[in-house]
Motif scaffolding. Structure first.
Motif, mmCIF file in Angstrom:
data_model
loop_
_atom_site.group_PDB
_atom_site.id
_atom_site.type_symbol
_atom_site.label_atom_id
_atom_site.label_comp_id
_atom_site.label_asym_id
_atom_site.label_seq_id
_atom_site.Cartn_x
_atom_site.Cartn_y
_atom_site.Cartn_z
ATOM 1 N N ILE A 24 -4.462 12.321 14.590
ATOM 2 C CA ILE A 24 -5.364 12.044 13.697
ATOM 3 C C ILE A 24 -6.566 12.208 14.548
ATOM 4 N N TYR A 25 -7.743 12.797 13.991
ATOM 5 C CA TYR A 25 -8.903 13.024 14.917
ATOM 6 C C TYR A 25 -10.071 11.967 14.168
ATOM 7 N N TYR A 26 -9.594 11.684 13.125
ATOM 8 C CA TYR A 26 -10.708 10.574 12.527
ATOM 9 C C TYR A 26 -9.915 9.259 12.559
ATOM 10 N N PRO A 27 -10.438 8.253 13.361
ATOM 11 C CA PRO A 27 -9.862 7.089 13.474
ATOM 12 C C PRO A 27 -9.546 6.128 12.306
ATOM 13 N N PRO A 28 -10.354 6.153 11.490
ATOM 14 C CA PRO A 28 -10.301 5.128 10.254
ATOM 15 C C PRO A 28 -9.292 5.736 9.206
ATOM 16 N N ALA A 29 -8.957 7.254 9.432
ATOM 17 C CA ALA A 29 -7.984 7.799 8.491
ATOM 18 C C ALA A 29 -6.557 7.245 8.887
ATOM 19 N N LEU A 30 -6.310 6.664 10.086
ATOM 20 C CA LEU A 30 -5.173 5.975 10.429
ATOM 21 C C LEU A 30 -5.021 4.587 9.356
ATOM 22 N N LEU A 31 -6.189 3.991 9.364
ATOM 23 C CA LEU A 31 -5.892 2.657 8.219
ATOM 24 C C LEU A 31 -5.612 3.266 6.934
ATOM 25 N N PHE A 32 -6.035 4.474 6.531
ATOM 26 C CA PHE A 32 -5.680 4.950 5.249
ATOM 27 C C PHE A 32 -4.300 5.221 5.199
ATOM 28 N N LEU A 33 -3.576 6.129 6.304
ATOM 29 C CA LEU A 33 -2.341 6.408 6.509
ATOM 30 C C LEU A 33 -1.451 5.100 6.467
ATOM 31 N N VAL A 34 -1.911 4.212 7.090
ATOM 32 C CA VAL A 34 -0.875 2.788 7.290
ATOM 33 C C VAL A 34 -1.011 2.394 5.876
ATOM 34 N N GLY A 35 -1.860 2.251 5.069
ATOM 35 C CA GLY A 35 -1.955 1.850 3.632
ATOM 36 C C GLY A 35 -0.779 2.680 3.035
ATOM 37 N N VAL A 36 -1.096 4.127 2.798
ATOM 38 C CA VAL A 36 0.037 4.736 2.176
ATOM 39 C C VAL A 36 1.386 4.755 2.340
ATOM 40 N N LEU A 37 1.599 4.426 3.835
ATOM 41 C CA LEU A 37 2.909 4.264 4.324
ATOM 42 C C LEU A 37 3.737 2.941 3.774
ATOM 43 N N LEU A 38 2.578 1.783 3.714
ATOM 44 C CA LEU A 38 3.202 0.663 3.213
ATOM 45 C C LEU A 38 3.509 0.803 1.728
ATOM 46 N N LEU A 39 2.744 1.368 0.929
ATOM 47 C CA LEU A 39 2.941 1.757 -0.565
ATOM 48 C C LEU A 39 4.248 2.460 -0.568
ATOM 49 N N LEU A 40 4.758 3.395 0.082
ATOM 50 C CA LEU A 40 5.603 4.140 0.107
ATOM 51 C C LEU A 40 7.047 3.331 0.363
ATOM 52 N N MET A 41 6.897 2.369 1.601
ATOM 53 C CA MET A 41 7.940 1.436 1.722
ATOM 54 C C MET A 41 8.159 0.568 0.636
ATOM 55 N N VAL A 42 7.076 0.151 0.008
ATOM 56 C CA VAL A 42 7.246 -0.839 -1.105
ATOM 57 C C VAL A 42 7.854 0.013 -2.149
ATOM 58 N N ASN A 43 7.494 1.290 -2.471
ATOM 59 C CA ASN A 43 8.049 1.819 -3.646
ATOM 60 C C ASN A 43 9.652 2.114 -3.437
ATOM 61 N N ILE A 44 9.824 2.467 -2.197
ATOM 62 C CA ILE A 44 11.283 2.766 -1.967
ATOM 63 C C ILE A 44 12.160 1.198 -1.976
ATOM 64 N N GLY A 45 11.724 0.337 -1.676
ATOM 65 C CA GLY A 45 12.253 -0.842 -1.520
ATOM 66 C C GLY A 45 12.598 -1.317 -3.285
ATOM 67 N N ILE B 8 -7.161 5.184 19.943
ATOM 68 C CA ILE B 8 -5.860 5.640 21.020
ATOM 69 C C ILE B 8 -4.393 5.881 20.187
ATOM 70 N N ALA B 9 -4.413 4.670 19.177
ATOM 71 C CA ALA B 9 -3.301 5.148 18.257
ATOM 72 C C ALA B 9 -3.525 6.331 17.614
ATOM 73 N N ALA B 10 -4.694 6.752 16.937
ATOM 74 C CA ALA B 10 -5.115 7.812 16.213
ATOM 75 C C ALA B 10 -4.817 9.015 16.903
ATOM 76 N N GLN B 11 -5.322 9.154 18.055
ATOM 77 C CA GLN B 11 -5.273 10.290 19.016
ATOM 78 C C GLN B 11 -3.705 10.559 19.400
ATOM 79 N N SER B 12 -2.609 9.424 19.631
ATOM 80 C CA SER B 12 -1.464 9.780 20.130
ATOM 81 C C SER B 12 -0.628 10.198 18.645
ATOM 82 N N ILE B 13 -0.906 10.152 17.606
ATOM 83 C CA ILE B 13 -0.477 10.712 16.634
ATOM 84 C C ILE B 13 -1.206 12.025 15.977
#
Length: 114
Positions: free
Chosen positions: A62-83, A55-60
């Motif tokens: 993303i057609y392959y749901p495990p890719a959402l996990l990858f996206l979350v990881g990338v966003l986390l690293l981006l936030m840490v990098n900005i901090g 549901i979370a993947a489809q709402s944004i």
């Protein structure tokens, strides 16, 4: 449960446990701990419940749901990098002010003479 979910669950639980250990050892500041803990809990939730992940993947869009996990990881690293960039900028300014203050005090001592 497929291997992708098992590995994602193991890694996110491992990261969660490691962050808790770092907090207890006072090696990780709360500012970053909250980010890591919330992200690992989010990944655990998405991994455990395949339906929530879908549901979370489809709402944004993303057609392959495990890719959402990858996206979350990338966003986390981006936030840490900005901090870290913000902290580094603040420390750089502080170092410059300290160097200027030391130079000024050194000049005052030289002007006073022996």
């Amino acid at each position: 449960m497929d291997w992708t979910r098992i590995i994602s669950l193991a890694l996110s639980i491992g990261i969660f446990a490691f962050v808790v250990w770092l907090i207890r050892e006072r090696r990780l500041r709360e500012k970053y701990a909250l980010l890591w803990l919330s992200t690992s809990l989010f990944v655990i939730l998405l991994t455990v419940s395949r339906r929530i992940l879908e549901i979370a993947a489809q709402s944004i869009g993303i057609y392959y749901p495990p890719a959402l996990l990858f996206l979350v990881g990338v966003l986390l690293l981006l936030m840490v990098n900005i901090g870290h960039s913000v902290s580094l900028s603040r420390l750089s300014e502080s170092n410059q002010k300290l160097a200027q203050e030391i130079a000024r005090l050194k000049k005052e001592l030289e002007d006073r003479g022996p």
